[in-house]
Design an enzyme around this catalytic site. Structure first.
Site, mmCIF file in Angstrom:
data_model
loop_
_atom_site.group_PDB
_atom_site.id
_atom_site.type_symbol
_atom_site.label_atom_id
_atom_site.label_comp_id
_atom_site.label_asym_id
_atom_site.label_seq_id
_atom_site.Cartn_x
_atom_site.Cartn_y
_atom_site.Cartn_z
ATOM 1 N N GLY A 89 0.629 -1.207 -0.133
ATOM 2 C CA GLY A 89 -0.183 -0.051 0.005
ATOM 3 C C GLY A 89 0.914 1.131 0.094
ATOM 4 N N TRP A 90 0.251 2.338 -0.163
ATOM 5 C CA TRP A 90 1.034 3.687 -0.082
ATOM 6 C C TRP A 90 1.930 3.921 0.892
ATOM 7 C CZ3 TRP A 90 1.743 7.344 -3.709
ATOM 8 C CH2 TRP A 90 2.055 8.475 -3.277
ATOM 9 N N GLU A 119 3.713 0.400 -4.409
ATOM 10 C CA GLU A 119 3.704 1.624 -5.244
ATOM 11 C C GLU A 119 4.856 2.684 -4.791
ATOM 12 O OE1 GLU A 119 0.047 3.719 -3.825
ATOM 13 O OE2 GLU A 119 -0.817 1.807 -3.253
ATOM 14 N N TYR A 120 5.922 2.480 -5.845
ATOM 15 C CA TYR A 120 5.819 1.605 -7.277
ATOM 16 C C TYR A 120 7.306 1.454 -7.474
ATOM 17 C CZ TYR A 120 1.459 4.648 -7.733
ATOM 18 O OH TYR A 120 0.315 5.094 -7.149
ATOM 19 N N TYR A 129 -7.778 4.684 -10.789
ATOM 20 C CA TYR A 129 -8.172 6.241 -10.242
ATOM 21 C C TYR A 129 -7.184 6.994 -9.451
ATOM 22 C CZ TYR A 129 -7.753 2.140 -6.509
ATOM 23 O OH TYR A 129 -7.344 1.207 -6.148
ATOM 24 N N ASP A 130 -7.599 8.076 -8.772
ATOM 25 C CA ASP A 130 -6.486 9.141 -8.192
ATOM 26 C C ASP A 130 -5.620 9.759 -9.288
ATOM 27 O OD1 ASP A 130 -7.541 8.469 -5.793
ATOM 28 O OD2 ASP A 130 -5.818 7.241 -5.075
#
Length: 608
Positions: free
Chosen positions: A340-341, A382-383, A450-451
């Site tokens: 995740g981020w 990411e990423y 998205y985003d």
């Protein structure tokens, strides 16, 4: 994504064109009264995946087993699981692990390995005797039958039919599997299963057997729900992946629990859940919030099955609730998502030793306290070789190497997926890593469509955060779903391994006077948990949609401007996904939906 509550922005099988199963044996009296048969389960040109199956055909238990074989020069074992495999020249030896050496009469066990080269094994020996697989040299096992179709579904029965398997010497019969257990053997290509329970979910598959009694691979499965029962019948999930992210931390401020999937009706309309997120520390997979994951106690009214946790039970928390959910909805598969981020910074170290990383992830998923809960692993990096919360410089091959190691460790027993960037711009994040090369190791990609745009650009221009296509005035070329999907296809990723991403939230600005996209702003609009972002369940009434652009809704209310998906725009995106041949769709995340699960319903209906 710019906030913690997001999975980075895509069901098809991992298997490449199937190589024939090969029974390596010559008729002989095996001292152990056991057989060993070999199957090449994958072949990607420069390498392959193989599987040996040992079966006790005698009347007494076997306490240990050793399989030996020879490979031609240039073919070798590179990694293995469920056995200790060693090589000396062209000769290879596999010994059982401490936990799988004992075989009762009629029992079997399998181990797998990844290999380099293209040769086939010969000279098989099991515990020093010839491997008697019961097959005629050159007689290949049958192919997989077609996926069963279900008809004439009643409260207590269902009729199944399938297309025939093929075999070089003819098909003898078919085993019918219900929820993985054989319930019948038939000579034709149809079967009616009776005595079922009303209002209950079942999964069916079939497996062919040839004249030498060799079984081929199991077909794809079909989900069936009988009619009747205490609740209204719900539609079967269908052939597309319908996956939602469940956040570990949602049980706190959001007060969203696994039971909400049931009360909202969402559980009957999905096929997979990604549990987010596990952490990546010191190059290894670890459980993040252990209290929420497996210690939080649930009362009877909070629990999926209405049974309260006790102080001394071995597993509580989200993991136990997911176990109860799977018992109620057997068609649902659960994957553990790592990264995740916020937690992607650990992947750089993991990429330095992919095998050790894969080993650590395998250990987490197969912890005996919850080994039955997780059906696979999802990697949300990411990423790779690009910038997210931090910048990664692992190189273009790092992601492919990591996914290869995971597939090698988990074999085909677990799903291996990844959430990946949807940056379709020239020279953008998709171009930074070898997503095409890594596709051979994964079941599907969750493409985070998205985003694309949001109030991190505080002055605008306003733009939909999840545009399906490009449009006149789009702030950045290549920042749309179509551009990302087409670029990934162009890199060799099969369409069926791509899932379209949907956000169950909106992104917005304030200080906006222009209703149409492209207006200026003064900053992010206020949000419940974070500035510039708000759940759909709030926006649908606080700032109703006033228009659409590029397949996504937008709303101008007062001085605020928001963009988000609605049931209507989701329907359009699902039609587009089907026309593109995509494997399905996924969304971030459950708690953004309404109490009645209207966005999940739109995805489910749109993918039928």
């Amino acid at each position: 994504m710019r906030f913690r509550d997001r999975a980075v922005a895509g069901l098809t099988t991992l298997l490449l064109p199937f190589a024939a199963l090969v029974g390596l044996a010559t008729p002989a009296e095996a001292a152990t009264s056991a057989t060993a048969t070999y199957a090449k389960t994958q072949d990607w040109g420069t390498g392959f995946e193989g599987k040996w199956t040992i079966k006790n055909t005698g009347t007494t238990s076997i306490s240990s087993w050793t399989v030996e074989w020879d490979f031609p020069s240039g073919t070798s074992v590179t990694s293995a699981w469920e056995a200790d495999v060693t090589g000396s020249g062209t000769h290879w030896t596999a010994k059982n692990k401490s936990y799988n050496g004992t075989l009762a009469p009629g029992a079997s066990v399998s181990f797998g390995f990844n290999g380099a080269g293209s040769g086939s094994p010969s000279g098989c020996k099991l515990n020093g005797a010839s491997c008697d697989g019961g097959s005629v040299p050159g007689d290949n096992p049958p192919s997989a039958p077609g996926k069963p179709t279900a008809s004439d579904i009643t409260n207590t029965s269902v009729k199944l039919s399938w297309t025939a398997a093929t075999d070089d010497n003819g098909i003898k019969n078919y085993d019918v599997l219900r929820d993985g257990t054989k319930v019948a053997t038939v000579t034709g290509t149809s079967y009616s299963d009776t005595g079922l329970t009303a209002g209950t979910d079942y999964s069916y598959a079939v497996q062919a057997r040839d004249s030498a009694d060799q079984t081929g691979p199991v077909s794809s499965s079909v989900a069936v729900r009988t009619t009747g029962g205490s609740t209204d019948p719900t539609p079967s999930p269908g052939g597309k992946v319908k996956l939602g992210y469940f956040t570990e931390w949602g049980v706190y401020g959001r007060n969203y629990h696994v039971k909400n999937l049931v009360t909202s009706g969402s559980a009957s309309k999905i096929t997979h859940i990604n549990y987010a997120f596990g952490n990546v520390k010191n190059g290894q997979c670890v459980v993040d919030d252990t209290y929420a994951a497996y210690d939080k106690a649930y009362t009877a009214d909070q629990s999926v099955d209405g049974v309260a946790d006790t102080w001394d039970q071995p597993l509580r928390g989200n993991f136990n609730q997911l176990r109860k959910l799977k018992a109620k909805y057997p068609n649902i598969k659960v994957l553990y998502s790592f990264g995740g981020w916020t937690y992607s910074g650990g992947f750089g170290q993991a990429a330095q030793n992919p095998a050790a990383f894969a080993e650590s992830c395998h250990k987490v998923l197969n912890d005996p306290r919850w080994a039955d809960v997780f059906d696979g692993i999802d990697i949300d990096w990411e990423y790779p070789n690009a910038c997210g919360l931090t910048c990664d410089t692992s190189g273009a091959a790092a992601f492919k190497n990591l996914m290869s190691a995971l597939r090698g460790k988990f074999g085909t027993s677990k799903l291996v997926t990844a959430a990946i960037t949807a940056d379709g711009s020239s020279g953008g994040k998709i171009d930074a890593a070898d997503y095409g090369g890594a596709a051979q190791y994964i079941d599907w990609y969750n493409v985070m469509t998205y985003d694309y745009f949001g109030a991190w650009a505080a002055q605008g221009p306003t733009a939909p955060h999840s545009p399906l296509t490009s449009y006149s005035g789009i702030p950045t070329a290549g920042f749309n779903s179509d551009a990302a999907i087409q670029k990934l296809k162009g890199k060799g990723v099969p369409a069926g391994k791509l899932l379209l991403g949907i956000g169950f939230y909106g992104r917005g600005w304030t200080g906006v006077t222009q209703s149409a996209p492209g207006g200026t702003a003064t900053g992010p609009a206020a949000g419940t948990y974070e500035q510039g972002i708000e759940d759909y369940k709030v926006l649908k009434t606080s700032c109703p949609a006033t228009g659409t652009i590029a397949g996504t809704a937008y709303a101008h209310c007062g001085s605020n401007w928001w963009s988000y998906d609605t049931p209507s725009t989701i329907a359009g995106k699902m039609t587009w996904a089907k026309n593109q041949g995509l494997g399905g769709a996924f969304f971030w995340e459950f708690s953004g939906d309404t109490a009645g699960g209207e966005l999940v319903s739109a995805i489910n209906s749109g993918l039928q």
